[in-house]
Write a protein that holds these residues in place. Structure first.
Motif, PDB file in Angstrom:
ATOM      1  N   SER A 198       6.771  32.080  28.844  1.00  0.00           N
ATOM      2  CA  SER A 198       5.744  32.263  29.883  1.00  0.00           C
ATOM      3  C   SER A 198       5.489  30.936  30.551  1.00  0.00           C
ATOM      4  O   SER A 198       5.598  29.896  29.902  1.00  0.00           O
ATOM      5  N   SER A 199       5.197  30.978  31.828  1.00  0.00           N
ATOM      6  CA  SER A 199       4.791  29.739  32.476  1.00  0.00           C
ATOM      7  C   SER A 199       3.818  30.068  33.593  1.00  0.00           C
ATOM      8  O   SER A 199       3.795  31.195  34.105  1.00  0.00           O
ATOM      9  N   THR A 200       3.006  29.099  33.935  1.00  0.00           N
ATOM     10  CA  THR A 200       1.994  29.296  34.976  1.00  0.00           C
ATOM     11  C   THR A 200       2.066  28.147  35.961  1.00  0.00           C
ATOM     12  O   THR A 200       2.201  26.993  35.542  1.00  0.00           O
ATOM     13  N   LEU A 201       1.961  28.461  37.230  1.00  0.00           N
ATOM     14  CA  LEU A 201       1.842  27.433  38.260  1.00  0.00           C
ATOM     15  C   LEU A 201       0.434  27.519  38.830  1.00  0.00           C
ATOM     16  O   LEU A 201      -0.010  28.593  39.234  1.00  0.00           O
ATOM     17  N   THR A 202      -0.257  26.396  38.829  1.00  0.00           N
ATOM     18  CA  THR A 202      -1.641  26.409  39.335  1.00  0.00           C
ATOM     19  C   THR A 202      -1.660  26.407  40.851  1.00  0.00           C
ATOM     20  O   THR A 202      -0.622  26.253  41.511  1.00  0.00           O
ATOM     21  N   SER A 203      -2.826  26.532  41.414  1.00  0.00           N
ATOM     22  CA  SER A 203      -2.973  26.735  42.851  1.00  0.00           C
ATOM     23  C   SER A 203      -2.415  25.564  43.644  1.00  0.00           C
ATOM     24  O   SER A 203      -2.778  24.403  43.410  1.00  0.00           O
ATOM     25  N   ALA A 204      -1.547  25.854  44.584  1.00  0.00           N
ATOM     26  CA  ALA A 204      -0.984  24.834  45.467  1.00  0.00           C
ATOM     27  C   ALA A 204      -0.338  25.539  46.634  1.00  0.00           C
ATOM     28  O   ALA A 204      -0.039  26.740  46.568  1.00  0.00           O
ATOM     29  N   VAL A 205      -0.106  24.784  47.699  1.00  0.00           N
ATOM     30  CA  VAL A 205       0.585  25.349  48.868  1.00  0.00           C
ATOM     31  C   VAL A 205       2.081  25.266  48.585  1.00  0.00           C
ATOM     32  O   VAL A 205       2.602  24.182  48.278  1.00  0.00           O
ATOM     33  N   ARG A 206       2.742  26.386  48.657  1.00  0.00           N
ATOM     34  CA  ARG A 206       4.167  26.445  48.311  1.00  0.00           C
ATOM     35  C   ARG A 206       4.925  27.318  49.303  1.00  0.00           C
ATOM     36  O   ARG A 206       4.330  28.028  50.110  1.00  0.00           O
ATOM     37  N   LEU A 207       6.243  27.308  49.174  1.00  0.00           N
ATOM     38  CA  LEU A 207       7.119  28.152  49.980  1.00  0.00           C
ATOM     39  C   LEU A 207       7.646  29.279  49.110  1.00  0.00           C
ATOM     40  O   LEU A 207       8.177  29.031  48.023  1.00  0.00           O
ATOM     41  N   ILE A 208       7.476  30.507  49.582  1.00  0.00           N
ATOM     42  CA  ILE A 208       8.077  31.660  48.894  1.00  0.00           C
ATOM     43  C   ILE A 208       9.240  32.106  49.768  1.00  0.00           C
ATOM     44  O   ILE A 208       9.089  32.348  50.967  1.00  0.00           O
ATOM     45  N   MET A 209      10.387  32.207  49.131  1.00  0.00           N
ATOM     46  CA  MET A 209      11.592  32.582  49.867  1.00  0.00           C
ATOM     47  C   MET A 209      12.069  33.922  49.334  1.00  0.00           C
ATOM     48  O   MET A 209      12.194  34.087  48.119  1.00  0.00           O
ATOM     49  N   VAL A 210      12.300  34.879  50.236  1.00  0.00           N
ATOM     50  CA  VAL A 210      12.845  36.177  49.796  1.00  0.00           C
ATOM     51  C   VAL A 210      14.148  36.387  50.542  1.00  0.00           C
ATOM     52  O   VAL A 210      14.171  36.418  51.784  1.00  0.00           O
ATOM     53  N   LYS A 211      15.220  36.491  49.794  1.00  0.00           N
ATOM     54  CA  LYS A 211      16.531  36.617  50.450  1.00  0.00           C
ATOM     55  C   LYS A 211      16.902  38.085  50.653  1.00  0.00           C
ATOM     56  O   LYS A 211      16.287  38.982  50.067  1.00  0.00           O
TER      57      LYS A 211
END
Lengths: 219, 370
Positions: A17-30
């Motif tokens: 399991s892993s968690t990423l805390t709140s941040a501005v990110r890029l989501i890429m959907v191919k």
């Protein structure tokens, strides 16, 4: 391809399991359904990702991406800053890695390692979805499209399926059948290939190389 | 987080965690080593998502907490620490390490990004084996696994627990090593474990001593020893049916003094050094074994030693490295070689007059010689 810039958090549940805390990110959907989450550092490496095949349950502020292995990537969207989609040209992508290139060259020269009576007509046969590793003809003269990977996984079978659908539209080629070749093919990939009428072959690279002739083998 | 640790223990913990896991990094957080201090212990964790290592050492904790530090940097630092206690204090993402008169400030990474390591589940089947027996088993067998990733299934060691035995088998298609030991644990199961991970577990078992607990689960196996745990993903795929490869008889058997044969082989195969296809031939006849190797560029070598031969004499050629590995896997003063002809696999077994030997079989295919 869909690109979303958003302030988000993400959790991944699977074997680990892993968690990423709140941040501005890029989501890429191919186009093939792969979802990747990128930060502004780290070159090509996403922070987290989920390969196709997967399902994406999309709600305005939350995405839940699931794959057949039961892994789940949940992205909570706090604020979407940009959401754009573009049609990219389809292509093979990066050049083959060393082993795949070698396998392609050797199998082009020795296609009977894949199937008795197979003749190689062309390497890197171009379709409008990208090049097929080998276009061959079998002992009956029928067209065979061969996709070669180092490790045979589900996405390789999916790739070959798309190529076959395209090639079937060509009256000079149809009917075309598929053959999936790799040094090792995962059980799920075998099942998927068989369900789609695609043959699969595990290739012994050492034997194909013809080196170490003097060494006899147990199997 | 603030703690004080003994330098040697701290250095050993950090270096074990980082080297056990290897260098493959697909997420930035995986290049880190997670240090977590609580309840009088510091737990160091590292993973590359295939293998996970965890080790705990006793420390004096002023303030519990956790921090994720770059693994390679930390292990390089601690390797050079002077001989004095180590103090670690972490504030947000900045960590201060002092040791004697040396002070280091290291920027940490987001600890939340470090994947939670899936340890063994409570009720998973497990059994114990003595650490030295386990290390010996792995050492004797894992050497036969393939190093070429071309066939991933052959890069693993097949472990099978059944009917009071733990059996390990490995093959690269040129040779096969199989060893069983008595394991009276009520655990049945099989696992195909990456040879590299198994060898790391065996090395840790040798260092720590005592006993190893092996926990078999779906898709992973864990090895627990003392203050350490190693968990590795299993290799998917079918291991060859190696039992079908074991010959059920032989025409000729030879008993020869093992150390003498090893030395002779090492000398004779010098002419084969760096020449992948140069075999060493062994001629068994008239109470001796004659070793020969020749290479057009290097020259030739020959040596003979006494051997007890039962059956027809014959000549057979082997890859000298593979033969040496098989001889070294055996620990007895004498070795027994069972043969059929020059093109069929030979079987190497330990030999002892009183019959007390490891249940070890090393099957080796010969080389064809024109």
């Amino acid at each position: 391809m869909r690109l979303i810039v958003a302030r988000c958090t993400a959790t991944y549940d699977g074997r680990l399991s892993s968690t990423l805390t709140s941040a501005v990110r890029l989501i890429m959907v191919k186009a093939d359904g792969c979802v990747a989450l990128h930060a502004d550092v780290g070159a090509y490496k996403p922070l987290n990702w989920m390969n196709a095949p997967n399902t994406i349950d999309e709600e305005p502020d939350r995405w839940v991406v699931r794959n057949p292995k039961g892994e789940v990537l949940t992205i909570e969207l706090e604020a979407v800053l940009e959401d754009v989609s573009y049609e990219l040209d389809t292509e093979r992508g990066l050049t083959l890695d060393g082993v795949e290139r070698e396998l392609q060259e050797l199998l082009a020269d020795h296609p009977t390692h894949l199937e008795a009576g197979l003749i190689c007509i062309q390497r890197e046969f171009r379709t409008d979805l990208g090049p097929v590793d080998l276009l061959c003809r079998d002992a009956d003269g029928a067209a065979v499209a061969v996709e070669i990977k180092r490790i045979g996984e589900i996405d390789g079978v999916e790739q070959l399926t798309r190529y076959l659908e395209r090639m079937e539209r060509d009256p000079l080629l149809k009917p075309v059948r598929g053959l999936f070749a790799a040094t090792t093919i995962k059980p799920q990939a075998r099942v998927l290939a068989e369900s789609r009428g695609i043959a699969w072959v595990e290739v012994d690279l050492g034997r194909l190389r013809g080196e170490e002739d003097a060494h006899l083998r147990l199997f | 987080m603030k703690l004080r640790a003994e330098r040697a223990e701290f250095a050993e913990a950090v270096s074990w965690a980082t080297r056990t896991v290897g260098a493959r990094v697909t997420l930035p957080a995986l290049s880190g080593i997670l240090l977590e201090a609580q309840d009088g212990k510091l737990i160091c964790r590292a993973t590359d998502l295939e293998v996970a290592a965890e080790i705990s050492i006793p420390v004096q904790i002023d303030q519990p907490g956790r921090v994720l530090l770059p693994g390679r940097l930390l292990s390089q630092l601690v390797a050079r620490f002077p001989d004095a206690p180590v103090t670690l204090s972490a504030d947000a993402d900045r960590v201060e390490l002092t040791c004697g008169r040396a002070t280091f400030h290291v920027r940490g990474m987001q600890a939340e990004d470090f994947p939670t390591l899936a340890g063994p589940t409570e009720d998973a089947p497990q059994g114990r084996v003595k650490a030295d027996a386990f290390a010996r088993l792995v050492s004797q067998v894992a050497r036969a696994a393939a190093s070429d990733e071309g066939r991933p299934v052959l890069t693993g060691v097949h472990l099978e627990a059944a009917e009071g035995q733990l059996t390990a088998a490995a093959t690269d298609s040129y040779r096969l090593a199989v060893r069983s030991l008595t394991w009276e644990e009520a655990v049945d199961g099989t696992a195909l474990v990456p040879a590299r991970s198994l060898q790391e577990a065996a090395k840790a078992a040798s260092e720590v001593g005592g006993s190893v607990t092996i926990v078999l689960e779906d898709g992973q196996v864990s090895f627990l020893f003392g203050d350490r745990r190693l968990t590795t993903k299993l290799i998917e795929g079918s291991f060859p049916n190696y039992r079908a490869l074991l010959p059920d008889g032989h025409e000729t058997s030879v008993v020869v003094e093992r150390a003498g044969l090893i030395e002779a082989l090492q000398r004779v195969s010098i002419v084969a050094l760096g020449q992948a296809n140069t075999p060493v031939s062994l001629t068994f006849a008239d109470g001796s074994v004659d070793l020969q190797a020749s290479n057009q560029e290097m020259g030739d070598a020959a040596e003979a030693l006494p051997a007890e031969i039962d059956g027809e004499g014959l000549t057979i050629s082997f890859n000298p490295g593979f033969l040496l590995a098989g001889l070294e896997a055996n620990g007895t003063e004498h070795i027994r070689i069972e043969l059929r002809d020059g093109l069929k696999p030979a079987v190497l077994r330990p030999h002892s007059a009183d019959g007390e030997v490891d249940d070890l079989t090393y099957l080796l295919m010969p080389m064809r010689v024109n």
